[in-house]
Write a protein that holds these residues in place. Structure first.
Motif, PDB file in Angstrom:
ATOM      1  N   ALA A 142       0.824  -1.213   0.000  1.00  0.00           N
ATOM      2  CA  ALA A 142       0.000   0.000   0.000  1.00  0.00           C
ATOM      3  C   ALA A 142       0.854   1.257   0.000  1.00  0.00           C
ATOM      4  O   ALA A 142       0.355   2.338  -0.340  1.00  0.00           O
ATOM      5  CB  ALA A 142      -0.925   0.021   1.204  1.00  0.00           C
ATOM      6  N   GLY A 143       2.125   1.125   0.353  1.00  0.00           N
ATOM      7  CA  GLY A 143       2.997   2.284   0.395  1.00  0.00           C
ATOM      8  C   GLY A 143       3.638   2.472   1.755  1.00  0.00           C
ATOM      9  O   GLY A 143       3.161   1.957   2.774  1.00  0.00           O
ATOM     10  N   PHE A 144       4.735   3.233   1.779  1.00  0.00           N
ATOM     11  CA  PHE A 144       5.461   3.527   3.011  1.00  0.00           C
ATOM     12  C   PHE A 144       4.533   4.301   3.953  1.00  0.00           C
ATOM     13  O   PHE A 144       3.990   5.351   3.568  1.00  0.00           O
ATOM     14  CB  PHE A 144       6.697   4.358   2.664  1.00  0.00           C
ATOM     15  CG  PHE A 144       7.602   4.652   3.811  1.00  0.00           C
ATOM     16  CD1 PHE A 144       8.062   3.646   4.643  1.00  0.00           C
ATOM     17  CD2 PHE A 144       8.022   5.952   4.047  1.00  0.00           C
ATOM     18  CE1 PHE A 144       8.916   3.925   5.699  1.00  0.00           C
ATOM     19  CE2 PHE A 144       8.877   6.246   5.089  1.00  0.00           C
ATOM     20  CZ  PHE A 144       9.329   5.228   5.928  1.00  0.00           C
ATOM     21  N   PRO A 145       4.294   3.809   5.169  1.00  0.00           N
ATOM     22  CA  PRO A 145       3.302   4.443   6.056  1.00  0.00           C
ATOM     23  C   PRO A 145       3.529   5.935   6.281  1.00  0.00           C
ATOM     24  O   PRO A 145       2.556   6.714   6.293  1.00  0.00           O
ATOM     25  CB  PRO A 145       3.436   3.641   7.358  1.00  0.00           C
ATOM     26  CG  PRO A 145       3.903   2.287   6.907  1.00  0.00           C
ATOM     27  CD  PRO A 145       4.824   2.555   5.747  1.00  0.00           C
ATOM     28  N   LEU A 147       4.914   8.096   4.276  1.00  0.00           N
ATOM     29  CA  LEU A 147       4.540   8.857   3.083  1.00  0.00           C
ATOM     30  C   LEU A 147       3.026   8.939   2.959  1.00  0.00           C
ATOM     31  O   LEU A 147       2.473   9.989   2.595  1.00  0.00           O
ATOM     32  CB  LEU A 147       5.140   8.217   1.831  1.00  0.00           C
ATOM     33  CG  LEU A 147       4.734   8.888   0.502  1.00  0.00           C
ATOM     34  CD1 LEU A 147       5.072  10.370   0.500  1.00  0.00           C
ATOM     35  CD2 LEU A 147       5.395   8.185  -0.681  1.00  0.00           C
ATOM     36  N   ARG A 148       2.325   7.853   3.238  1.00  0.00           N
ATOM     37  CA  ARG A 148       0.865   7.901   3.144  1.00  0.00           C
ATOM     38  C   ARG A 148       0.286   8.926   4.118  1.00  0.00           C
ATOM     39  O   ARG A 148      -0.671   9.630   3.806  1.00  0.00           O
ATOM     40  CB  ARG A 148       0.279   6.511   3.389  1.00  0.00           C
ATOM     41  CG  ARG A 148       0.516   5.582   2.203  1.00  0.00           C
ATOM     42  CD  ARG A 148      -0.233   4.284   2.324  1.00  0.00           C
ATOM     43  NE  ARG A 148       0.440   3.360   3.220  1.00  0.00           N
ATOM     44  CZ  ARG A 148      -0.133   2.710   4.208  1.00  0.00           C
ATOM     45  NH1 ARG A 148      -1.422   2.881   4.461  1.00  0.00           N
ATOM     46  NH2 ARG A 148       0.560   1.881   4.959  1.00  0.00           N
ATOM     47  N   ALA A 149       0.892   9.021   5.301  1.00  0.00           N
ATOM     48  CA  ALA A 149       0.430  10.013   6.279  1.00  0.00           C
ATOM     49  C   ALA A 149       0.711  11.435   5.794  1.00  0.00           C
ATOM     50  O   ALA A 149      -0.150  12.330   5.908  1.00  0.00           O
ATOM     51  CB  ALA A 149       1.117   9.770   7.617  1.00  0.00           C
ATOM     52  N   GLU A 150       1.904  11.661   5.236  1.00  0.00           N
ATOM     53  CA  GLU A 150       2.242  12.995   4.737  1.00  0.00           C
ATOM     54  C   GLU A 150       1.378  13.370   3.540  1.00  0.00           C
ATOM     55  O   GLU A 150       0.958  14.530   3.399  1.00  0.00           O
ATOM     56  CB  GLU A 150       3.728  13.054   4.354  1.00  0.00           C
ATOM     57  CG  GLU A 150       4.691  12.981   5.532  1.00  0.00           C
ATOM     58  CD  GLU A 150       4.581  14.176   6.469  1.00  0.00           C
ATOM     59  OE1 GLU A 150       4.115  15.250   6.026  1.00  0.00           O
ATOM     60  OE2 GLU A 150       4.942  14.038   7.648  1.00  0.00           O
ATOM     61  N   ARG A 164      -7.843   9.584   4.777  1.00  0.00           N
ATOM     62  CA  ARG A 164      -6.973   9.160   5.873  1.00  0.00           C
ATOM     63  C   ARG A 164      -5.812   8.378   5.269  1.00  0.00           C
ATOM     64  O   ARG A 164      -5.903   7.888   4.137  1.00  0.00           O
ATOM     65  CB  ARG A 164      -7.749   8.276   6.855  1.00  0.00           C
ATOM     66  CG  ARG A 164      -8.911   8.972   7.532  1.00  0.00           C
ATOM     67  CD  ARG A 164      -9.760   7.985   8.303  1.00  0.00           C
ATOM     68  NE  ARG A 164     -10.419   7.036   7.400  1.00  0.00           N
ATOM     69  CZ  ARG A 164     -11.232   6.067   7.810  1.00  0.00           C
ATOM     70  NH1 ARG A 164     -11.474   5.915   9.100  1.00  0.00           N
ATOM     71  NH2 ARG A 164     -11.799   5.262   6.941  1.00  0.00           N
ATOM     72  N   PRO A 165      -4.702   8.253   5.994  1.00  0.00           N
ATOM     73  CA  PRO A 165      -3.561   7.518   5.455  1.00  0.00           C
ATOM     74  C   PRO A 165      -3.915   6.108   4.984  1.00  0.00           C
ATOM     75  O   PRO A 165      -3.359   5.625   3.995  1.00  0.00           O
ATOM     76  CB  PRO A 165      -2.577   7.486   6.628  1.00  0.00           C
ATOM     77  CG  PRO A 165      -2.892   8.713   7.421  1.00  0.00           C
ATOM     78  CD  PRO A 165      -4.379   8.886   7.296  1.00  0.00           C
ATOM     79  N   SER A 166      -4.857   5.459   5.628  1.00  0.00           N
ATOM     80  CA  SER A 166      -5.216   4.091   5.257  1.00  0.00           C
ATOM     81  C   SER A 166      -5.880   4.006   3.886  1.00  0.00           C
ATOM     82  O   SER A 166      -5.947   2.930   3.287  1.00  0.00           O
ATOM     83  CB  SER A 166      -6.147   3.488   6.311  1.00  0.00           C
ATOM     84  OG  SER A 166      -7.348   4.241   6.410  1.00  0.00           O
ATOM     85  N   GLU A 167      -6.386   5.144   3.375  1.00  0.00           N
ATOM     86  CA  GLU A 167      -7.063   5.146   2.076  1.00  0.00           C
ATOM     87  C   GLU A 167      -6.143   5.565   0.935  1.00  0.00           C
ATOM     88  O   GLU A 167      -6.566   5.601  -0.225  1.00  0.00           O
ATOM     89  CB  GLU A 167      -8.272   6.089   2.138  1.00  0.00           C
ATOM     90  CG  GLU A 167      -9.331   5.611   3.116  1.00  0.00           C
ATOM     91  CD  GLU A 167     -10.332   6.683   3.499  1.00  0.00           C
ATOM     92  OE1 GLU A 167     -11.386   6.334   4.076  1.00  0.00           O
ATOM     93  OE2 GLU A 167     -10.072   7.878   3.241  1.00  0.00           O
ATOM     94  N   VAL A 168      -4.881   5.896   1.258  1.00  0.00           N
ATOM     95  CA  VAL A 168      -3.902   6.300   0.254  1.00  0.00           C
ATOM     96  C   VAL A 168      -3.064   5.088  -0.145  1.00  0.00           C
ATOM     97  O   VAL A 168      -2.584   4.345   0.721  1.00  0.00           O
ATOM     98  CB  VAL A 168      -2.983   7.419   0.792  1.00  0.00           C
ATOM     99  CG1 VAL A 168      -1.925   7.791  -0.247  1.00  0.00           C
ATOM    100  CG2 VAL A 168      -3.806   8.641   1.189  1.00  0.00           C
ATOM    101  N   VAL A 169      -2.892   4.882  -1.448  1.00  0.00           N
ATOM    102  CA  VAL A 169      -2.042   3.813  -1.961  1.00  0.00           C
ATOM    103  C   VAL A 169      -0.991   4.441  -2.873  1.00  0.00           C
ATOM    104  O   VAL A 169      -1.324   5.215  -3.781  1.00  0.00           O
ATOM    105  CB  VAL A 169      -2.843   2.761  -2.739  1.00  0.00           C
ATOM    106  CG1 VAL A 169      -1.920   1.721  -3.376  1.00  0.00           C
ATOM    107  CG2 VAL A 169      -3.853   2.073  -1.816  1.00  0.00           C
ATOM    108  N   VAL A 170       0.275   4.134  -2.615  1.00  0.00           N
ATOM    109  CA  VAL A 170       1.383   4.680  -3.407  1.00  0.00           C
ATOM    110  C   VAL A 170       1.659   3.745  -4.579  1.00  0.00           C
ATOM    111  O   VAL A 170       1.737   2.523  -4.410  1.00  0.00           O
ATOM    112  CB  VAL A 170       2.644   4.855  -2.540  1.00  0.00           C
ATOM    113  CG1 VAL A 170       3.802   5.421  -3.379  1.00  0.00           C
ATOM    114  CG2 VAL A 170       2.352   5.771  -1.355  1.00  0.00           C
ATOM    115  N   VAL A 171       1.812   4.332  -5.766  1.00  0.00           N
ATOM    116  CA  VAL A 171       2.027   3.547  -6.996  1.00  0.00           C
ATOM    117  C   VAL A 171       3.230   4.102  -7.748  1.00  0.00           C
ATOM    118  O   VAL A 171       3.747   5.180  -7.428  1.00  0.00           O
ATOM    119  CB  VAL A 171       0.773   3.583  -7.897  1.00  0.00           C
ATOM    120  CG1 VAL A 171      -0.375   2.829  -7.254  1.00  0.00           C
ATOM    121  CG2 VAL A 171       0.365   5.015  -8.224  1.00  0.00           C
TER     122      VAL A 171
END
Length: 456
Positions: A142-145, A147-150, A164-171
């Motif tokens: 899902a991505g580096f935690p 980074l998702r928070a930032e 929220r950070p939990s809804e962000v996915v890094v690609v």
């Protein structure tokens, strides 16, 4: 090669119908020696007639292969195979961009020489030292935690995204985001996706590659025409709401609400590609559509237009019912995006380096846009810019009756990369050029305008 262009019917595979097919076969003919160095190719019109395809198909293929270094176009000499074309089949040579074009006005290219190297190096150093030993293992798909928070904080602050950070996915860039969504939509029973007309064909090609039919929906001065969308059987649509690509219009508030009403009524989904929303020069940007209905909108962004495409960093903000499916698909594809770049980017966001870079480039790009449009208004006053003052490109409307593909071809022979609007259209529209200005200095842009004049 003689001037009897009918030989190309035998040289190339018969029945080629698409730009990519013509481009691939021409490239293959050069690489395996069927087209020898120095061979002069027929005009785009002649070759199109021989192959039974649209002239724009051949023009676009020639332009791409000139950019890759396979072909060269010289004024008065036509298009020829590069004299030094003798490359192994095991790789495709990428010529030095400085040798491809004298003036590169393609859209979507930021000022790469403005990349904040010192700040990036510092962010990399600090981030690497802060990583634990375990974090050097395989990443969270899902991505580096951090980074998702930032990103959740940044997108909420700058683009009014509700997440929220939990809804962000890094690609790995916007391209992977589109590809992931294409496969997930197909698996969920979607058979088609609506796209704006005109639009960038890259995203449509990716969606098509996953078995989805692409349905073009016209755009006017208020954005995508939702009433036309409602007549299709699509349940998914891809839009560039903040700054439509390429026309540069902003999706009107009434259309935004109508689009969300359509999604709710058809159990549909809106994919919001926020590709360059941070770059605004004369007005604040409208907030992201996603905030109006997070359950129906997939929000997509990337660092390519702000920092550099080389980072291959993008993000999705997903409705809860799609999040786990996308993350699992991502895990199966590549086990996750590399942690080191993610950690450095998180550090850049955390310390304000990303915001500082944006402030610098906004001033830089506004000055460049102004220089381009001022010179156009002075030298070519009947060429009309359209769209809001935003992004990294502007569409210039040419006088009625002008063949924009022919203008593009003449400019290419002079070493100027100025894509025709026709390259982004499936349906007939007005003639225009899609001019990127971010990568050239004001003086270079002014010189480029005079090249436009000379080409006519």
């Amino acid at each position: 090669m003689t001037a009897n262009w009918t030989t190309y019917r035998e040289l190339l595979l018969p029945g080629l119908t698409g730009r990519r097919a013509v481009e691939s076969e021409l490239r293959r003919a050069v690489r395996d020696g069927r087209l020898r160095p120095g061979t002069r190719l027929p005009s785009s019109r002649d070759l199109a007639d021989q192959l039974g395809v649209a002239r724009g198909t051949v023009t676009s293929a020639y332009t791409q292969l000139i950019g890759e270094g396979y072909l060269v176009a010289k004024r008065g000499s036509g298009t020829t195979v590069t004299a030094a074309c003798s490359w192994p089949d095991t790789f495709e040579r990428a010529p030095d961009p400085a040798q491809r074009w004298r003036f590169d006005l393609r859209p979507g290219l930021p000022a790469l020489n403005a990349f904040p190297r010192d700040e990036w190096l510092q962010a990399q150093k600090v981030a690497l030292l802060a990583l634990s030993t375990d974090e050097l293992g395989y990443p969270d798909p899902a991505g580096f935690p951090l980074l998702r928070a930032e990103l959740a904080d940044y997108l909420g602050r700058v683009r009014a995204v509700a997440t929220r950070p939990s809804e962000v996915v890094v690609v790995n860039g916007a391209a992977e985001g589109i590809s992931l969504m294409g496969r997930v939509l197909k698996a969920a029973g979607h058979t088609s996706v609506a796209v704006e007309e005109p639009s960038h064909f890259g995203a449509a090609d990716m969606l098509t590659s996953h078995g989805l039919e692409v349905r073009p929906i016209p755009v006017d001065d208020k954005g995508i025409k939702v009433d036309v969308l409602s007549t299709t059987d699509c349940r998914a649509v891809l839009v560039t709401a903040a700054h439509q690509f390429p026309l540069g219009v902003v999706l009107h508030p009434e259309r935004r609400h109508a689009l969300l009403d359509w999604a709710r009524a058809h159990d549909g989904v809106v994919i919001e590609d926020d590709y360059d929303a941070e770059h605004r020069y004369d007005r604040p940007a409208m907030g992201a559509m996603q905030a109006l209905d997070p359950s129906r909108v997939i929000y997509q962004g990337s660092a390519s237009k702000v920092l550099a495409p080389a980072l291959r960093l993008g993000w999705l903000v997903l409705p809860p019912d799609l999040r786990d499916t996308i993350v699992e698909r991502k895990r199966l594809d590549d086990l996750g995006t590399g942690t080191l770049h993610q950690a450095a980017f998180a550090q850049l966001l955390k310390t304000g380096g990303y915001d500082r870079h944006l402030r610098r480039t906004r001033q830089l790009y506004r000055a460049r846009r102004d220089a381009l449009l001022d010179e156009l208004s002075r030298v070519l006053p009947d060429w009309t810019p359209i769209g809001v003052a935003a992004g990294l490109h502007v569409v210039v409307r040419l006088p009625a009756g002008v063949d924009d593909l022919a203008v593009q071809e003449r400019l290419a022979r002079r070493g100027v990369n100025a894509p025709a609007l026709a390259n982004y259209c499936r349906l007939p529209t007005f003639p225009g050029l899609v001019l990127g200005y971010a990568a050239l200095t004001p003086d270079r842009l002014r010189h480029a305008v005079h090249e436009l004049l000379e080409a006519l």
